[in-house]
Write a protein that holds these residues in place. Structure first.
Motif, PDB file in Angstrom:
ATOM      1  N   LYS A 111      21.995  10.449   2.129  1.00  0.00           N
ATOM      2  CA  LYS A 111      21.356  10.830   2.607  1.00  0.00           C
ATOM      3  C   LYS A 111      21.706  12.325   2.363  1.00  0.00           C
ATOM      4  N   ASP A 112      22.670  12.962   3.194  1.00  0.00           N
ATOM      5  CA  ASP A 112      22.623  14.430   2.794  1.00  0.00           C
ATOM      6  C   ASP A 112      22.592  15.011   1.299  1.00  0.00           C
ATOM      7  N   MET A 113      23.462  14.576   0.968  1.00  0.00           N
ATOM      8  CA  MET A 113      23.522  15.046  -0.898  1.00  0.00           C
ATOM      9  C   MET A 113      21.749  15.077  -1.330  1.00  0.00           C
ATOM     10  N   ILE A 114      21.552  14.403  -0.475  1.00  0.00           N
ATOM     11  CA  ILE A 114      19.392  13.623  -1.569  1.00  0.00           C
ATOM     12  C   ILE A 114      18.617  15.023  -1.215  1.00  0.00           C
ATOM     13  N   LEU A 115      18.989  15.139   0.987  1.00  0.00           N
ATOM     14  CA  LEU A 115      18.594  16.493   0.872  1.00  0.00           C
ATOM     15  C   LEU A 115      18.296  18.205   0.333  1.00  0.00           C
ATOM     16  N   PHE A 116      19.815  18.169   0.010  1.00  0.00           N
ATOM     17  CA  PHE A 116      20.509  19.145  -0.911  1.00  0.00           C
ATOM     18  C   PHE A 116      19.683  18.974  -2.046  1.00  0.00           C
ATOM     19  N   LEU A 117      20.250  18.144  -2.937  1.00  0.00           N
ATOM     20  CA  LEU A 117      19.668  18.516  -4.090  1.00  0.00           C
ATOM     21  C   LEU A 117      17.887  18.354  -3.621  1.00  0.00           C
ATOM     22  N   ASN A 118      17.338  17.789  -3.340  1.00  0.00           N
ATOM     23  CA  ASN A 118      15.478  17.865  -3.127  1.00  0.00           C
ATOM     24  C   ASN A 118      15.980  19.592  -2.834  1.00  0.00           C
ATOM     25  N   CYS A 119      16.033  19.645  -1.862  1.00  0.00           N
ATOM     26  CA  CYS A 119      16.297  21.857  -1.686  1.00  0.00           C
ATOM     27  C   CYS A 119      16.326  22.687  -2.568  1.00  0.00           C
ATOM     28  N   MET A 120      17.032  22.138  -3.145  1.00  0.00           N
ATOM     29  CA  MET A 120      17.543  23.136  -4.892  1.00  0.00           C
ATOM     30  C   MET A 120      16.990  23.047  -5.839  1.00  0.00           C
ATOM     31  N   ALA A 121      15.627  21.763  -5.738  1.00  0.00           N
ATOM     32  CA  ALA A 121      15.144  21.026  -7.313  1.00  0.00           C
ATOM     33  C   ALA A 121      13.521  22.321  -6.139  1.00  0.00           C
ATOM     34  N   THR A 122      13.061  22.459  -5.148  1.00  0.00           N
ATOM     35  CA  THR A 122      11.768  22.068  -4.918  1.00  0.00           C
ATOM     36  C   THR A 122      11.982  23.696  -4.982  1.00  0.00           C
ATOM     37  N   SER A 123      13.443  24.430  -4.583  1.00  0.00           N
ATOM     38  CA  SER A 123      13.903  26.273  -4.395  1.00  0.00           C
ATOM     39  C   SER A 123      13.641  27.322  -5.184  1.00  0.00           C
ATOM     40  N   GLN A 124      14.195  26.242  -6.512  1.00  0.00           N
ATOM     41  CA  GLN A 124      14.371  26.390  -7.907  1.00  0.00           C
ATOM     42  C   GLN A 124      16.276  27.220  -8.398  1.00  0.00           C
ATOM     43  N   ASP A 141      17.992  28.497  -5.364  1.00  0.00           N
ATOM     44  CA  ASP A 141      18.516  29.534  -4.490  1.00  0.00           C
ATOM     45  C   ASP A 141      19.746  28.837  -3.588  1.00  0.00           C
ATOM     46  N   LYS A 142      20.347  29.843  -3.512  1.00  0.00           N
ATOM     47  CA  LYS A 142      21.407  29.025  -2.810  1.00  0.00           C
ATOM     48  C   LYS A 142      21.047  29.422  -1.522  1.00  0.00           C
ATOM     49  N   GLU A 143      20.288  30.505  -1.249  1.00  0.00           N
ATOM     50  CA  GLU A 143      20.473  30.741   0.300  1.00  0.00           C
ATOM     51  C   GLU A 143      19.278  29.866   1.021  1.00  0.00           C
ATOM     52  N   ALA A 144      18.498  29.573   0.774  1.00  0.00           N
ATOM     53  CA  ALA A 144      17.171  28.932   0.675  1.00  0.00           C
ATOM     54  C   ALA A 144      17.338  27.594   1.352  1.00  0.00           C
ATOM     55  N   CYS A 145      18.956  26.948   0.458  1.00  0.00           N
ATOM     56  CA  CYS A 145      19.602  25.197   1.010  1.00  0.00           C
ATOM     57  C   CYS A 145      21.186  25.660   1.338  1.00  0.00           C
ATOM     58  N   ALA A 146      21.033  26.917   2.438  1.00  0.00           N
ATOM     59  CA  ALA A 146      22.531  26.519   2.532  1.00  0.00           C
ATOM     60  C   ALA A 146      22.676  26.094   3.667  1.00  0.00           C
ATOM     61  N   LYS A 147      21.230  25.348   4.915  1.00  0.00           N
ATOM     62  CA  LYS A 147      21.792  24.600   5.496  1.00  0.00           C
ATOM     63  C   LYS A 147      22.000  22.839   5.233  1.00  0.00           C
ATOM     64  N   GLN A 148      21.455  22.611   4.367  1.00  0.00           N
ATOM     65  CA  GLN A 148      21.733  21.425   3.727  1.00  0.00           C
ATOM     66  C   GLN A 148      22.933  21.299   3.272  1.00  0.00           C
ATOM     67  N   LYS A 149      23.319  22.556   2.356  1.00  0.00           N
ATOM     68  CA  LYS A 149      25.523  22.489   1.780  1.00  0.00           C
ATOM     69  C   LYS A 149      25.842  22.341   2.718  1.00  0.00           C
ATOM     70  N   GLU A 150      25.428  23.323   4.131  1.00  0.00           N
ATOM     71  CA  GLU A 150      26.544  23.193   5.437  1.00  0.00           C
ATOM     72  C   GLU A 150      26.364  21.697   5.784  1.00  0.00           C
ATOM     73  N   LEU A 151      25.922  21.329   5.900  1.00  0.00           N
ATOM     74  CA  LEU A 151      25.866  19.338   6.322  1.00  0.00           C
ATOM     75  C   LEU A 151      26.359  18.724   5.378  1.00  0.00           C
ATOM     76  N   LEU A 152      26.230  18.629   3.696  1.00  0.00           N
ATOM     77  CA  LEU A 152      26.836  17.938   2.977  1.00  0.00           C
ATOM     78  C   LEU A 152      28.038  18.440   3.348  1.00  0.00           C
ATOM     79  N   VAL A 153      28.811  19.377   3.267  1.00  0.00           N
ATOM     80  CA  VAL A 153      29.689  19.960   3.318  1.00  0.00           C
ATOM     81  C   VAL A 153      30.864  19.208   4.228  1.00  0.00           C
ATOM     82  N   ALA A 154      29.783  19.615   5.665  1.00  0.00           N
ATOM     83  CA  ALA A 154      30.873  18.517   6.434  1.00  0.00           C
ATOM     84  C   ALA A 154      31.214  17.431   6.315  1.00  0.00           C
TER      85      ALA A 154
END
Length: 80
Positions: A24-37, A39-52
């Protein structure tokens, strides 16, 4: 390299898809990356959740019980 006739055996690859705790966390992160073209800063929260989630699933935190087939062999030895 073969199996003994009549022995219990479970194919572990067949059951590998049952437990995917961080999907679930990986899908949220990948969707965020796809929608923000990308942009790593826009998806920082999802990345932190996935890493945790991935760190909590690491093998060093869990005690290994061995493979399923090893446990089945132990049970069959006790039956004899």
């Amino acid at each position: 390299m073969g199996r003994k006739d009549g022995g219990l055996f479970i194919n572990p690859k067949r059951f590998g898809s049952l437990q995917k705790p961080c999907m679930k966390d990986m899908i949220l992160f990948l969707n965020c990356m796809a929608t923000s073209q990308g942009d790593k800063e826009a998806c920082a929260k999802q990345k932190e959740l996935l890493v945790a989630c991935m760190e909590s699933q690491s093998k060093k935190n869990r005690k290994s019980w061995g493979s399923v087939n090893y446990q089945l062999q132990r049970l069959s030895r006790g039956r004899k």
